[in-house]
Design an enzyme around this catalytic site. Structure first.
Site, PDB file in Angstrom:
ATOM      1  N   CYS A 224     -32.360 -31.180 -83.941  1.00 35.01           N
ATOM      2  CA  CYS A 224     -32.349 -32.476 -83.242  1.00 35.01           C
ATOM      3  C   CYS A 224     -33.542 -32.478 -82.299  1.00 35.01           C
ATOM      4  O   CYS A 224     -33.395 -32.627 -81.080  1.00 35.01           O
ATOM      5  CB  CYS A 224     -31.054 -32.681 -82.481  1.00 35.01           C
ATOM      6  SG  CYS A 224     -29.549 -32.439 -83.450  1.00 35.01           S
ATOM      7  N   ALA A 225     -34.730 -32.314 -82.861  1.00 33.82           N
ATOM      8  CA  ALA A 225     -35.916 -31.973 -82.070  1.00 33.82           C
ATOM      9  C   ALA A 225     -36.446 -33.090 -81.197  1.00 33.82           C
ATOM     10  O   ALA A 225     -37.062 -32.836 -80.171  1.00 33.82           O
ATOM     11  CB  ALA A 225     -37.016 -31.477 -83.014  1.00 33.82           C
ATOM     12  N   GLY A 228     -39.825 -32.904 -79.377  1.00 29.96           N
ATOM     13  CA  GLY A 228     -40.259 -31.524 -79.591  1.00 29.96           C
ATOM     14  C   GLY A 228     -40.375 -30.625 -78.382  1.00 29.96           C
ATOM     15  O   GLY A 228     -40.946 -29.537 -78.485  1.00 29.96           O
ATOM     16  N   GLY A 229     -39.828 -31.017 -77.242  1.00 22.06           N
ATOM     17  CA  GLY A 229     -39.946 -30.196 -76.039  1.00 22.06           C
ATOM     18  C   GLY A 229     -39.423 -28.784 -76.200  1.00 22.06           C
ATOM     19  O   GLY A 229     -40.075 -27.809 -75.803  1.00 22.06           O
ATOM     20  N   LYS A 230     -38.259 -28.646 -76.815  1.00 24.55           N
ATOM     21  CA  LYS A 230     -37.656 -27.313 -76.970  1.00 24.55           C
ATOM     22  C   LYS A 230     -38.310 -26.557 -78.135  1.00 24.55           C
ATOM     23  O   LYS A 230     -38.365 -25.331 -78.114  1.00 24.55           O
ATOM     24  CB  LYS A 230     -36.151 -27.434 -77.136  1.00 24.55           C
ATOM     25  CG  LYS A 230     -35.481 -27.970 -75.860  1.00 24.55           C
ATOM     26  CD  LYS A 230     -33.992 -28.111 -75.979  1.00 24.55           C
ATOM     27  CE  LYS A 230     -33.419 -28.656 -74.681  1.00 24.55           C
ATOM     28  NZ  LYS A 230     -33.809 -30.067 -74.421  1.00 24.55           N
ATOM     29  N   ASP A 248     -35.598 -34.233 -87.215  1.00 27.86           N
ATOM     30  CA  ASP A 248     -34.956 -35.356 -86.528  1.00 27.86           C
ATOM     31  C   ASP A 248     -34.785 -36.487 -87.532  1.00 27.86           C
ATOM     32  O   ASP A 248     -35.514 -36.552 -88.531  1.00 27.86           O
ATOM     33  CB  ASP A 248     -35.802 -35.821 -85.334  1.00 27.86           C
ATOM     34  CG  ASP A 248     -34.959 -36.555 -84.289  1.00 27.86           C
ATOM     35  OD1 ASP A 248     -34.521 -35.911 -83.322  1.00 27.86           O
ATOM     36  OD2 ASP A 248     -34.727 -37.765 -84.458  1.00 27.86           O
ATOM     37  N   CYS A 346     -27.012 -32.248 -72.627  1.00 27.17           N
ATOM     38  CA  CYS A 346     -27.339 -32.481 -71.214  1.00 27.17           C
ATOM     39  C   CYS A 346     -26.225 -33.332 -70.605  1.00 27.17           C
ATOM     40  O   CYS A 346     -26.469 -34.304 -69.901  1.00 27.17           O
ATOM     41  CB  CYS A 346     -28.714 -33.132 -71.051  1.00 27.17           C
ATOM     42  SG  CYS A 346     -28.953 -34.669 -71.965  1.00 27.17           S
TER      43      CYS A 346
END
Length: 397
Positions: A224-225, A228-230, A248, A346
């Site tokens: 679930c990118a 793309g932060g992670k 995604d 989150c």
């Protein structure tokens, strides 16, 4: 502080889009600031901060204001902040003493904390005694946190580099790649950002990639990118060796991930659009690690996205839980036996977090998995965003 008509007009225009046209606060602010490039840093800061704070305290301001007129709402907010109003025509009808008296009479927690009644009831029922302090913490302004791109620079070197540019930072304990800005400012224009030396990413969010325990050379799926932060963080932890499938259902989000990877000097990220169940089935038992940073209510990040609480409904909270469980049930098959999977949100609500993990482990598709550990990150305890991180291992046959 002196008020300037053009800046107040910009705030009112932004609020009109956010409150009445239901647009996202961050996008509205970004567009308004871009359309007025001559504004200085102080003016831009005033507009962004005022809009975010008025969105955050919307219900309380509306309760105290003499009307729903946007200038009345602004004037009420300005007075509550301890400022004086100029004698503008737009502020006629606002009586400071009446607002002060009305504020003193507010007893409802939902009004004081400026949240919908249903959300206050839900939070209290699920978090109990912790809810009071948690919602109070989530109503505070978020700090700006950077994640050092360790592929290009060390944390100590970045501290020094930013200091030379007049940007003071400090390293929070327990977050090895994080730096917190001593003072809020726009870091996206800084040359160090353009060189890919850091990303803006909350400290709690940085715990997610670390939980996956990746190593150089691994095959990793970030399912679930989004933007793309992670995936970027994972690539740095893997020393840019191996392969990361950033997946995604929205291709436009993955385009942003490609641009960010290029700036970060990362070559192992491969964006892939999820076109349906076939995409997932083709990757069955192919990954050493799987990250499921699933869609959620976002209640853990109200500090930085205060408009979330006005867009959520009891129905949307229920609907997102179905999506979360569907992702767990479908995407877990991509993990190899013996591999690790991280489920993260989150959100601070147990129904999106440990309840979902328990439901998955009790299902037919979850019987081959075991919970290694989970971490419930509350904003009141960490000082950063609220998060949930569960580490699951797929049992060897």
């Amino acid at each position: 502080m002196k008020l300037f008509p053009n800046l107040v007009r910009a705030v009112v225009a932004a609020l009109d889009e956010i409150f009445y046209q239901e647009r996202y606060a961050d996008k509205v602010i970004e567009r308004i600031l871009k359309s007025n490039p001559k504004w200085g840093a102080r003016d831009r800061g005033f507009i962004a901060e005022t809009v975010y704070e008025m969105v955050r305290w919307k219900r309380l301001i509306e309760t105290l204001s003499p009307s729903k007129d946007l200038y009345h709402l602004f004037g009420t907010y300005w007075l509550v902040q301890g400022n004086q109003l100029p004698a503008w025509e737009e502020f006629k009808g606002i009586e400071p003493n009446k607002i002060k008296e009305a504020y003193a009479k507010v007893e409802s927690r939902a009004v004081k904390q400026s949240i919908p009644d249903w959300l206050d009831e839900l939070g209290a029922s699920l978090l109990g005694d912790q809810w009071d302090e948690e919602i109070d913490t989530l109503n505070q302004q978020a700090e700006v946190v950077l994640r050092v791109n360790t592929l290009k620079i060390s944390r100590e070197q970045l501290i020094k580099r930013l200091k030379e540019d007049g940007i003071e930072t400090y390293a929070p304990k327990g977050y090895k790649d994080a730096l917190v800005l001593a003072k809020r400012q726009n870091v996206f224009r800084n040359p160090a950002f353009k060189e890919g030396l850091f990303e803006v990413q909350d400290a709690s969010s940085q715990l997610v990639a670390a939980a996956l325990e990746v190593e150089p050379g691994m095959r990793v799926i970030d399912a679930c990118a989004g933007a793309g932060g992670k995936s970027l963080h994972l690539a740095a932890l893997m020393e840019n060796k191996g392969r990361i499938l950033s997946m995604d259902i929205h291709g436009w989000k993955l385009q942003n991930a490609k641009l960010r990877a290029r700036r970060n000097g990362i070559s192992i990220i491969e964006p892939r659009v999820i076109e349906g169940n076939k995409t997932i089935k083709r990757l069955k038992e192919s990954a050493d690690r799987v990250l499921l940073d699933v869609p959620c209510t976002g209640l853990g990040v109200l500090k930085r996205n205060p408009d979330t609480k006005w867009k959520l409904t009891p129905t949307s909270v229920e609907e997102v839980q179905k999506i979360q469980q569907d992702i767990l049930q479908s995407y877990a098959q991509m993990l190899k036996p013996g591999g690790l999977m991280v489920y993260a949100t989150c959100s601070i609500l147990p129904v999106e977090n440990q309840v979902q993990v328990e439901k998955f482990l009790g299902s037919d598709k979850g019987k081959d998995f075991e919970l290694v550990e989970d971490q419930k990150v509350l904003a009141q305890e960490s000082g950063f965003d609220g998060f949930y991180i569960a580490k699951l291992r797929r049992k060897l046959a």
